[in-house]
Design a protein around this motif. Sequence first.
Motif, mmCIF file in Angstrom:
data_model
loop_
_atom_site.group_PDB
_atom_site.id
_atom_site.type_symbol
_atom_site.label_atom_id
_atom_site.label_comp_id
_atom_site.label_asym_id
_atom_site.label_seq_id
_atom_site.Cartn_x
_atom_site.Cartn_y
_atom_site.Cartn_z
ATOM 1 N N THR A 8 8.357 13.755 -4.777
ATOM 2 C CA THR A 8 6.927 13.911 -4.531
ATOM 3 C C THR A 8 6.669 14.079 -3.047
ATOM 4 N N TRP A 9 5.394 14.284 -2.716
ATOM 5 C CA TRP A 9 4.962 14.434 -1.323
ATOM 6 C C TRP A 9 3.746 13.550 -1.107
ATOM 7 N N ILE A 10 3.602 13.070 0.123
ATOM 8 C CA ILE A 10 2.604 12.055 0.430
ATOM 9 C C ILE A 10 1.744 12.499 1.603
ATOM 10 N N GLN A 11 0.443 12.338 1.452
ATOM 11 C CA GLN A 11 -0.474 12.471 2.576
ATOM 12 C C GLN A 11 -0.801 11.072 3.062
ATOM 13 N N CYS A 12 -0.630 10.838 4.354
ATOM 14 C CA CYS A 12 -0.823 9.509 4.926
ATOM 15 C C CYS A 12 -2.202 9.385 5.564
ATOM 16 N N SER A 13 -2.803 8.216 5.452
ATOM 17 C CA SER A 13 -4.087 7.993 6.115
ATOM 18 C C SER A 13 -3.916 7.948 7.629
ATOM 19 N N VAL A 14 -2.724 7.584 8.089
ATOM 20 C CA VAL A 14 -2.362 7.670 9.510
ATOM 21 C C VAL A 14 -1.382 8.822 9.637
ATOM 22 N N ARG A 15 -1.827 9.930 10.231
ATOM 23 C CA ARG A 15 -1.047 11.167 10.197
ATOM 24 C C ARG A 15 0.228 11.095 11.037
ATOM 25 N N SER A 16 0.169 10.485 12.216
ATOM 26 C CA SER A 16 1.289 10.490 13.152
ATOM 27 C C SER A 16 2.391 9.527 12.728
ATOM 28 N N ALA A 17 3.628 10.021 12.673
ATOM 29 C CA ALA A 17 4.767 9.163 12.355
ATOM 30 C C ALA A 17 4.955 8.092 13.432
ATOM 31 N N GLU A 18 4.699 8.443 14.695
ATOM 32 C CA GLU A 18 4.815 7.466 15.773
ATOM 33 C C GLU A 18 3.795 6.341 15.605
ATOM 34 N N HIS A 19 2.578 6.698 15.237
ATOM 35 C CA HIS A 19 1.550 5.677 15.031
ATOM 36 C C HIS A 19 1.894 4.780 13.843
ATOM 37 N N ARG A 20 2.403 5.384 12.774
ATOM 38 C CA ARG A 20 2.795 4.575 11.603
ATOM 39 C C ARG A 20 3.896 3.592 11.972
ATOM 40 N N LYS A 21 4.815 4.019 12.825
ATOM 41 C CA LYS A 21 5.901 3.127 13.265
ATOM 42 C C LYS A 21 5.345 1.961 14.069
ATOM 43 N N ILE A 22 4.432 2.229 14.981
ATOM 44 C CA ILE A 22 3.821 1.161 15.773
ATOM 45 C C ILE A 22 3.091 0.174 14.867
ATOM 46 N N LEU A 23 2.316 0.702 13.923
ATOM 47 C CA LEU A 23 1.579 -0.164 13.000
ATOM 48 C C LEU A 23 2.524 -0.997 12.140
ATOM 49 N N GLY A 24 3.610 -0.379 11.688
ATOM 50 C CA GLY A 24 4.580 -1.107 10.887
ATOM 51 C C GLY A 24 5.231 -2.237 11.669
ATOM 52 N N ASP A 25 5.558 -1.973 12.946
ATOM 53 C CA ASP A 25 6.153 -3.018 13.783
ATOM 54 C C ASP A 25 5.163 -4.168 14.014
ATOM 55 N N LEU A 26 3.897 -3.832 14.260
ATOM 56 C CA LEU A 26 2.884 -4.868 14.466
ATOM 57 C C LEU A 26 2.671 -5.702 13.200
ATOM 58 N N LYS A 27 2.678 -5.025 12.053
ATOM 59 C CA LYS A 27 2.494 -5.741 10.784
ATOM 60 C C LYS A 27 3.644 -6.718 10.558
ATOM 61 N N LEU A 84 -6.159 -0.668 15.862
ATOM 62 C CA LEU A 84 -5.408 0.596 15.872
ATOM 63 C C LEU A 84 -5.603 1.353 14.556
ATOM 64 N N ILE A 85 -5.686 0.617 13.448
ATOM 65 C CA ILE A 85 -5.987 1.276 12.166
ATOM 66 C C ILE A 85 -7.330 1.996 12.266
ATOM 67 N N ARG A 86 -8.326 1.327 12.820
ATOM 68 C CA ARG A 86 -9.647 1.953 12.967
ATOM 69 C C ARG A 86 -9.587 3.182 13.861
ATOM 70 N N MET A 87 -8.718 3.142 14.859
ATOM 71 C CA MET A 87 -8.604 4.247 15.792
ATOM 72 C C MET A 87 -7.885 5.453 15.185
ATOM 73 N N TRP A 88 -6.863 5.186 14.387
ATOM 74 C CA TRP A 88 -5.964 6.260 13.944
ATOM 75 C C TRP A 88 -6.160 6.703 12.492
ATOM 76 N N ALA A 89 -6.761 5.880 11.672
ATOM 77 C CA ALA A 89 -6.851 6.233 10.246
ATOM 78 C C ALA A 89 -7.839 7.358 10.023
ATOM 79 N N GLU A 90 -7.494 8.232 9.057
ATOM 80 C CA GLU A 90 -8.362 9.323 8.628
ATOM 81 C C GLU A 90 -8.819 9.037 7.206
ATOM 82 N N MET A 91 -10.100 9.130 6.964
ATOM 83 C CA MET A 91 -10.614 8.926 5.614
ATOM 84 C C MET A 91 -10.392 10.203 4.817
ATOM 85 N N VAL A 92 -9.733 10.067 3.662
ATOM 86 C CA VAL A 92 -9.388 11.251 2.850
ATOM 87 C C VAL A 92 -9.941 11.090 1.450
#
Length: 229
Positions: free
Chosen positions: A176-195, A221-229
Amino acid sequence: MQQPQYVYQIQLLNEQTLKSINQYLTNAPYIDGKTTATDAAKLVKNNLQIDLNDRTILPQLYQLIGNALNAEPKFNNLLYAARVYPFLFSKCLEGMSYGWHVDSPLMGGNPTIRTDLAMTIFLSDPSTYQGGELVIQTDGGEVAYKPEAGTAVIYPCQYVHCVNEVTSGVRSVAVTWIQCSVRSAEHRKILGDLKHLHETLAASDPIGEQTQLVLQTWSNLIRMWAEMV
C-alpha cells in the motif's frame, strides 16, 4: 550497510492474523499485476495480484490488515499516517519479478492521495522461496529486504526500487501507499524522537517539568507541521 534513516521495519502481523490471511490467499482470484501498473512500470512488472473487483475475499483481507494497523501505535506515532491506499495483494511465482521503477506520486480518485510512503507487508516465510528481495536505492546505496513473514517494510516513495526475480517458491505480499499528515520525513523523524523521549521521561516522572516541556514542544511542532487532509 546501516539501516537507512527513513526506512522502517515493523513486525505488524501476529501469527494468528498471518495464518488467517494466508488461508484466504489460498483461494484468491489472481490476475495479471500489470492491470494496476502505470507508465514505464507496465514494462517491468511481472507478477500476479488479487482482482480488485473481488468482493468475496478482499473485504476480509482488508479487515484483518486494517485491525493490525489500528493496533500498531507506530503507525501514528512514527509515520503520522493520514490516508492509506487500498492494499494490493500480490504474489510472484518462479521466474517473476518487478524491475526498477518509481511509484506514482498521486494514486486513487476518491479521494486521491499523495504517496509519501510505500509499505510492503511480507506474507511468506522467507525460507519457502528463493530470491524475491525488495531492493531500495537509498542515498547510501542499494539495500535489500527479505524479512520474516508479518513484517512491514516502509520507505519513502521517492526511492527507486525493485523486486528481485523469484528463483523458486512463491513470494506473497500486501502493498500500500500512505499519505502522511506531516509531509517531511525529517520532521516525522524529529517528532518520533521527541515522542520516544517523552515516553521515557514519563515512565519515571509523568508530571515533571522536563516531561511536560518535551510534550509541549512535540505538540507545538505538530501544530506547525501537520496538514489537515
